[in-house]
Design a protein around this motif. Structure first.
Motif, short mmCIF file in Angstrom:
data_model
loop_
_atom_site.label_atom_id
_atom_site.label_comp_id
_atom_site.label_asym_id
_atom_site.label_seq_id
_atom_site.Cartn_x
_atom_site.Cartn_y
_atom_site.Cartn_z
N LEU A 187 30.39 -5.69 19.87
CA LEU A 187 28.94 -5.70 19.75
C LEU A 187 28.47 -6.61 18.62
CD1 LEU A 187 28.02 -1.90 20.14
CD2 LEU A 187 27.80 -3.70 21.86
N THR A 188 27.37 -7.32 18.87
CA THR A 188 26.77 -8.14 17.81
C THR A 188 25.43 -7.54 17.35
OG1 THR A 188 25.64 -9.56 19.42
CG2 THR A 188 27.85 -10.23 18.69
N VAL A 189 25.10 -6.37 17.90
CA VAL A 189 23.90 -5.66 17.43
C VAL A 189 24.33 -4.61 16.41
CG1 VAL A 189 22.56 -6.01 19.53
CG2 VAL A 189 24.06 -4.01 19.36
N PRO A 190 23.45 -4.24 15.48
CA PRO A 190 23.80 -3.22 14.48
C PRO A 190 24.12 -1.89 15.14
CG PRO A 190 21.80 -4.39 13.83
CD PRO A 190 22.10 -4.80 15.24
N MET A 191 25.10 -1.18 14.58
CA MET A 191 25.47 0.13 15.10
C MET A 191 25.69 1.09 13.94
SD MET A 191 28.54 1.25 17.67
CE MET A 191 28.98 2.98 17.87
N ILE A 192 25.02 2.23 13.99
CA ILE A 192 25.18 3.26 12.97
C ILE A 192 25.67 4.54 13.64
CG2 ILE A 192 23.96 4.75 11.33
CD1 ILE A 192 22.18 2.40 10.67
N THR A 193 26.71 5.12 13.07
CA THR A 193 27.30 6.35 13.58
C THR A 193 27.07 7.48 12.59
OG1 THR A 193 29.01 5.26 14.91
CG2 THR A 193 29.47 7.49 14.16
N VAL A 194 26.71 8.66 13.10
CA VAL A 194 26.54 9.83 12.25
C VAL A 194 27.42 10.96 12.78
CG1 VAL A 194 24.92 11.43 11.19
CG2 VAL A 194 24.11 9.18 11.95
N GLY A 284 15.80 8.99 6.89
CA GLY A 284 15.64 8.07 5.79
C GLY A 284 16.91 7.29 5.49
N VAL A 285 18.05 7.96 5.57
CA VAL A 285 19.33 7.29 5.31
C VAL A 285 19.64 6.26 6.39
CG1 VAL A 285 21.82 7.63 5.03
CG2 VAL A 285 20.22 9.27 4.02
N ILE A 286 19.43 6.65 7.66
CA ILE A 286 19.67 5.71 8.76
C ILE A 286 18.76 4.49 8.62
CG2 ILE A 286 19.42 5.37 11.26
CD1 ILE A 286 20.31 8.25 11.66
N HIS A 289 20.11 2.04 5.98
CA HIS A 289 21.29 1.28 6.42
C HIS A 289 20.94 0.30 7.53
CE1 HIS A 289 24.57 3.09 4.12
NE2 HIS A 289 23.95 4.25 4.25
N LEU A 290 20.04 0.71 8.42
CA LEU A 290 19.65 -0.18 9.52
C LEU A 290 18.94 -1.42 8.99
CD1 LEU A 290 19.92 -0.15 12.58
CD2 LEU A 290 17.69 0.96 12.72
N LYS A 291 18.13 -1.24 7.99
CA LYS A 291 17.44 -2.38 7.38
C LYS A 291 18.43 -3.36 6.77
CE LYS A 291 13.88 -3.53 3.96
NZ LYS A 291 12.94 -2.98 2.93
#
Length: 317
Positions: A187-194, A284-286, A289-291
Motif C-alpha cells: 500500500l502507498t496510502v497511510p495505514m493506522i492499526t489499533v 485524537g491519537v489517530i 498520527h494520520l496527519k
C-alpha cells in the motif's frame, strides 16, 4: 456492571454502595452529597490502585471483557457517513470482519476491523471475532479499493485468532492471511492499526501492518493465546498465567520491544467502563498520527512501513 472481573470486587462493592445511597430517600441532599463525594474519591483511588498493578493475565481478562468497545462501537463514535461493504466476491460475506468507507474528521477513509458479539446469538453470527479466509479476502478487496481511491486505512484488531476449523483450512486460511500481508505491504496510502482488545496470532496480524500500530492501554497482542502456549509447552492449559508472563503480550511490553508505536490511555477502570471517553481519546491519537503520515509522499509511506516491519526483532549481543 455486567460480567465483573474477579479482581474488580472492591470496585463493584463501592459502586453498589453509591447506587444504594442514590436510592435512599431518608438522607438529606447535603448528607447524600457528602457521602457520595467521599465514596467517589474512594472509588477513584481503588480503581487506580487495582488497574495500575494488573498482571499480564489480568490484562488479558480486561482485553477480553464482553463490554469492551468493538469495531462497530468505534465506528459509531469516531466516524461519520459509514457505508458497510460486504463479501469477498469468491465465497460469502464473513461477518467476523466489518469493512466500509467512512469520513474521519470530514476526510474519506477506509475502515476495517474484527467484530465480536455481545451475546450468544451475535457471537455465533460473528464467529466470536475469528475470521475465515473469506473475511481476509474481503479485507483485501478493501485494501485494494483504498489504494485505488487514495483513502487512508484505519484497522481495529480484536480477535482470539483466525478461525482454525477444518473448513477454513480447506478454503485456504494460511494463503488468505499471507496474501493480506502482501497486499498491506504494497500500500502507498497511510495505514493506522489499533489493537483494541485481544490481538491473537496471524488472525490479528492479517489486518495489522500499519504505518503506525497503536494499542489501547489494557489490550494484548501475541503470537498465540496463553492457553494455547501452555497446552503446547506444558501440555496443560492451567499454566496460562505463566505463559502470559513469558509471551510479553501487554501494551507496555510491546512498546518497550518497539513492536508498537504508542499506548493509548484508557479511562480509569478500563475501556469497558466508558466507551465514549475511550473513543474520544483514541480519535485524537489517530488524527495526530494520520496527519504525520499524510505529510509523506506515497513512496515514502510505502518505504516507511517496509522499514518499520523489516527492523522488528533485530537485536545485538
Amino acid at each position: 456492571m455486567a460480567a465483573p472481573l474477579d479482581f474488580e470486587a472492591p470496585i463493584i462493592e463501592i459502586e453498589n454502595k453509591i447506587a444504594e445511597i442514590k436510592n435512599m430517600s431518608s438522607l438529606s441532599d447535603s448528607e447524600m452529597q457528602k457521602e457520595m463525594d467521599s465514596l467517589q474519591k474512594r472509588l477513584e483511588r481503588v480503581k487506580a490502585n487495582i488497574y495500575q498493578r494488573l498482571t499480564p493475565s489480568q490484562k488479558l481478562m480486561v482485553a477480553r471483557h464482553p463490554e469492551r468497545p468493538y469495531t462497530l462501537d468505534f465506528i459509531k463514535l469516531m466516524f461519520t457517513d459509514f457505508l458497510e461493504l460486504h463479501g469477498d466476491r469468491l465465497f460469502r460475506d464473513d461477518q467476523a470482519i466489518v469493512c466500509g468507507m467512512a469520513n474521519f474528521n470530514d476526510a474519506p477513509v477506509m475502515v476495517i476491523g474484527h467484530q465480536k458479539g455481545r451475546n450468544t446469538k451475535e457471537n455465533i453470527r460473528r464467529n466470536f471475532g475469528m475470521a475465515s479466509p473469506e473475511g481476509y479476502r474481503k479485507a483485501q478487496r478493501m485494501f485494494d479499493m483504498a489504494e485505488r481511491f487514495g483513502r487512508p486505512v484505519i484497522t481495529f484488531v480484536d480477535t482470539p485468532g483466525a478461525y482454525p476449523g477444518i473448513e477454513a483450512e480447506e478454503r485456504g486460511q494460511a494463503e488468505a492471511i499471507a496474501k493480506s500481508l502482501m497486499v498491506m505491504a504494497e500500500l502507498t496510502v497511510p495505514m493506522i492499526t489499533v489493537i483494541t482488545g485481544e490481538g491473537g496470532s496471524g488472525g490479528a496480524l492479517a489486518i495489522a501492518m500499519g504505518n503506525r500500530v497503536l494499542m489501547l492501554e489494557h489490550s494484548t497482542y501475541s503470537v498465540i493465546s496463553p492457553e494455547g502456549c501452555a497446552s503446547i509447552l506444558w501440555k496443560d492449559a492451567s499454566y496460562a498465567g505463566r505463559a502470559a508472563e513469558a509471551l510479553k503480550l501487554t501494551a507496555q511490553d510491546l512498546k518497550e520491544l518497539e513492536v508498537i508505536d504508542e499506548i493509548v490511555n484508557e479511562p480509569l477502570g478500563g475501556a469497558h467502563r466508558n466507551h465514549h471517553q475511550t473513543a474520544h481519546t483514541l480519535k485524537g491519537v489517530i488524527a495526530r498520527h494520520l496527519k504525520e503520515i499524510k505529510s509523506l509522499s506515497p513512496k515514502q509511506v510505502f518505504e516507511q512501513r517496509y522499514e518499520k516491519f523489516r527492523n522488528m526483532g533485530v537485536f545485538a549481543e
